[in-house]
Enzyme design. Structure first.
Site, PDB file in Angstrom:
ATOM      1  N   ASP A  26       5.676  -4.596   4.031  1.00 24.56           N
ATOM      2  CA  ASP A  26       4.828  -5.640   3.455  1.00 24.56           C
ATOM      3  C   ASP A  26       5.325  -7.029   3.868  1.00 24.56           C
ATOM      4  O   ASP A  26       6.518  -7.225   4.084  1.00 24.56           O
ATOM      5  CB  ASP A  26       4.826  -5.498   1.925  1.00 24.56           C
ATOM      6  CG  ASP A  26       3.655  -6.230   1.283  1.00 24.56           C
ATOM      7  OD1 ASP A  26       2.685  -6.560   1.993  1.00 24.56           O
ATOM      8  OD2 ASP A  26       3.725  -6.467   0.063  1.00 24.56           O
ATOM      9  N   GLY A  72       1.452 -10.814   6.671  1.00 22.95           N
ATOM     10  CA  GLY A  72       0.548 -11.956   6.530  1.00 22.95           C
ATOM     11  C   GLY A  72       1.317 -13.219   6.148  1.00 22.95           C
ATOM     12  O   GLY A  72       1.117 -14.285   6.731  1.00 22.95           O
ATOM     13  N   ARG A  73       2.238 -13.068   5.186  1.00 21.89           N
ATOM     14  CA  ARG A  73       3.033 -14.226   4.749  1.00 21.89           C
ATOM     15  C   ARG A  73       3.927 -14.746   5.869  1.00 21.89           C
ATOM     16  O   ARG A  73       4.104 -15.947   6.026  1.00 21.89           O
ATOM     17  CB  ARG A  73       3.877 -13.851   3.518  1.00 21.89           C
ATOM     18  CG  ARG A  73       3.098 -13.972   2.226  1.00 21.89           C
ATOM     19  CD  ARG A  73       3.749 -13.239   1.094  1.00 21.89           C
ATOM     20  NE  ARG A  73       3.462 -11.802   1.157  1.00 21.89           N
ATOM     21  CZ  ARG A  73       3.954 -10.905   0.311  1.00 21.89           C
ATOM     22  NH1 ARG A  73       4.807 -11.284  -0.631  1.00 21.89           N
ATOM     23  NH2 ARG A  73       3.614  -9.643   0.416  1.00 21.89           N
ATOM     24  N   TRP A  74       4.460 -13.831   6.646  1.00 25.64           N
ATOM     25  CA  TRP A  74       5.316 -14.239   7.770  1.00 25.64           C
ATOM     26  C   TRP A  74       4.528 -15.167   8.700  1.00 25.64           C
ATOM     27  O   TRP A  74       5.026 -16.205   9.139  1.00 25.64           O
ATOM     28  CB  TRP A  74       5.792 -13.005   8.536  1.00 25.64           C
ATOM     29  CG  TRP A  74       6.751 -13.291   9.653  1.00 25.64           C
ATOM     30  CD1 TRP A  74       8.117 -13.292   9.571  1.00 25.64           C
ATOM     31  CD2 TRP A  74       6.410 -13.633  11.006  1.00 25.64           C
ATOM     32  NE1 TRP A  74       8.652 -13.608  10.797  1.00 25.64           N
ATOM     33  CE2 TRP A  74       7.637 -13.831  11.696  1.00 25.64           C
ATOM     34  CE3 TRP A  74       5.221 -13.800  11.703  1.00 25.64           C
ATOM     35  CZ2 TRP A  74       7.692 -14.174  13.044  1.00 25.64           C
ATOM     36  CZ3 TRP A  74       5.270 -14.149  13.042  1.00 25.64           C
ATOM     37  CH2 TRP A  74       6.500 -14.336  13.705  1.00 25.64           C
ATOM     38  N   HIS A 103       1.202  -9.097  11.980  1.00 23.06           N
ATOM     39  CA  HIS A 103       1.146  -7.646  12.249  1.00 23.06           C
ATOM     40  C   HIS A 103       1.784  -7.341  13.601  1.00 23.06           C
ATOM     41  O   HIS A 103       2.518  -6.381  13.764  1.00 23.06           O
ATOM     42  CB  HIS A 103      -0.302  -7.161  12.229  1.00 23.06           C
ATOM     43  CG  HIS A 103      -0.962  -7.314  10.891  1.00 23.06           C
ATOM     44  ND1 HIS A 103      -0.327  -6.966   9.719  1.00 23.06           N
ATOM     45  CD2 HIS A 103      -2.183  -7.791  10.525  1.00 23.06           C
ATOM     46  CE1 HIS A 103      -1.139  -7.204   8.692  1.00 23.06           C
ATOM     47  NE2 HIS A 103      -2.268  -7.721   9.162  1.00 23.06           N
ATOM     48  N   SER A 131      -3.229   1.340   4.019  1.00 25.18           N
ATOM     49  CA  SER A 131      -3.520   2.083   2.791  1.00 25.18           C
ATOM     50  C   SER A 131      -5.018   2.309   2.659  1.00 25.18           C
ATOM     51  O   SER A 131      -5.828   1.616   3.285  1.00 25.18           O
ATOM     52  CB  SER A 131      -3.001   1.315   1.566  1.00 25.18           C
ATOM     53  OG  SER A 131      -3.866   0.235   1.267  1.00 25.18           O
ATOM     54  N   TRP A 154      -8.974  -1.313   3.310  1.00 25.03           N
ATOM     55  CA  TRP A 154     -10.337  -1.551   3.814  1.00 25.03           C
ATOM     56  C   TRP A 154     -10.962  -2.778   3.156  1.00 25.03           C
ATOM     57  O   TRP A 154     -11.976  -3.295   3.640  1.00 25.03           O
ATOM     58  CB  TRP A 154     -11.234  -0.340   3.544  1.00 25.03           C
ATOM     59  CG  TRP A 154     -10.841   0.883   4.297  1.00 25.03           C
ATOM     60  CD1 TRP A 154     -10.127   1.939   3.813  1.00 25.03           C
ATOM     61  CD2 TRP A 154     -11.143   1.196   5.667  1.00 25.03           C
ATOM     62  NE1 TRP A 154      -9.957   2.882   4.797  1.00 25.03           N
ATOM     63  CE2 TRP A 154     -10.583   2.456   5.941  1.00 25.03           C
ATOM     64  CE3 TRP A 154     -11.841   0.535   6.682  1.00 25.03           C
ATOM     65  CZ2 TRP A 154     -10.676   3.077   7.184  1.00 25.03           C
ATOM     66  CZ3 TRP A 154     -11.946   1.147   7.920  1.00 25.03           C
ATOM     67  CH2 TRP A 154     -11.367   2.402   8.165  1.00 25.03           C
ATOM     68  N   LEU A 176      14.230  12.779  15.271  1.00 23.62           N
ATOM     69  CA  LEU A 176      13.615  12.089  14.137  1.00 23.62           C
ATOM     70  C   LEU A 176      12.147  12.483  13.950  1.00 23.62           C
ATOM     71  O   LEU A 176      11.387  12.514  14.910  1.00 23.62           O
ATOM     72  CB  LEU A 176      13.697  10.571  14.406  1.00 23.62           C
ATOM     73  CG  LEU A 176      12.891   9.646  13.497  1.00 23.62           C
ATOM     74  CD1 LEU A 176      13.465   9.622  12.088  1.00 23.62           C
ATOM     75  CD2 LEU A 176      12.853   8.219  14.069  1.00 23.62           C
TER      76      LEU A 176
END
Ligand code: IPE
Ligand code: IPE
Ligand code: MG
Length: 232
Positions: free
Chosen positions: A16, A19-21, A33, A61, A65, A127
């Site tokens: 998360d 967007g703030r970044w 993103h 998630s 949408w 992994l």
């Protein structure tokens, strides 16, 4: 570095803060993103280095949408391009790539590359890297119930162990620790069945800034936790 028992087998990330970044830098959200991919790379490399068998990344998630169509489309094309670009390298490193979430709603071109990467890497023994795309925990549980009803299983014979076999993510062990970046302290519909005894780790760091040092900090914190599972 640490005894096996104190190392998580499965770390799940709620990535998360993209967007703030971007907003903090006066950039469009989508640039956040794009930058977030760097953090994914760092996490995958660290997981390989510290031999963590399972990493799961919440990528989109079932509620995302609600975002503007342009952002949603950007995210899907970013995923498609990146998967295409990284597939060979992931395969070379023995990474087994998996996806959870409701696929039919995704663009065909993305579904196709998801299938290709999954097939290419399915026999790999390193992994297990799972991307949750159009994933919702409630939806996953609901689908499991629908399958069970369709089979007409007798209610009495249904145990927690059999129920989990019907979950789309049944190939994953429960997450030992769930990491969420960017300060929010909630699950946002992520792995809600599987999280019942997970440890939680919240950091103010925004996802695009999350790096190998932060990954190590998670491992260190995990070692400090005393998991009791209801016992003493
Ligand atoms: C996480 O970053 C990425 C996705 C949910 C796809 P956000 O896009 O939610 O970033 P913030 O929360 O707006 O900063
Ligand atoms: C959760 O982040 C979903 C992903 C990281 C993919 P959101 O940013 O969508 O969650 P809320 O809306 O803050 O709960
Ligand atoms: Mg967010």
């Amino acid at each position: 570095m640490k005894p096996e028992a104190e190392k998580p087998a499965h770390i799940a990330f709620i990535m998360d803060g993209n967007g703030r970044w971007a907003s903090q830098r006066g950039l469009p959200r989508v640039m956040g993103h794009r930058q977030g991919l760097k953090a994914i790379r760092a996490v995958v490399e660290a997981a390989r280095e510290y031999e963590i068998p399972f990493i799961t990344l919440y990528s989109f998630s079932s509620e995302n949408w609600k975002r503007p169509r342009s952002e949603v489309q950007f995210l899907f094309s970013l995923m498609r391009e990146r998967l295409k670009r990284e597939a060979a390298e992931l395969h070379r490193h023995q990474v087994r790539v998996k996806f959870i979430g409701f696929r039919p709603a995704l663009p065909d071109s993305l579904q196709r590359i998801m299938k290709e990467v999954e097939t290419l890497t399915e026999k790999n023994t390193g992994l297990t890297l799972t991307f949750a795309i159009n994933y919702g925990g409630r939806q996953e549980i609901l689908e499991a119930v629908q399958k069970i009803l369709k089979e007409g299983r007798p209610a009495g014979g249904l145990t927690e162990a059999t129920f989990r076999c019907y979950l789309q993510s049944s190939f994953l062990p429960d997450p030992d620790i769930i990491v969420r970046t960017a300060g929010e302290q909630r699950l946002s519909n992520f792995l809600i069945w599987q999280a019942s005894y997970a440890e939680f780790y919240f950091t103010e760091k925004l996802w695009p800034d999350f790096d190998q040092k932060d990954f190590l900090a998670v491992l260190k914190e995990y070692r400090r936790r005393r998991r009791k599972f209801g016992g003493l």
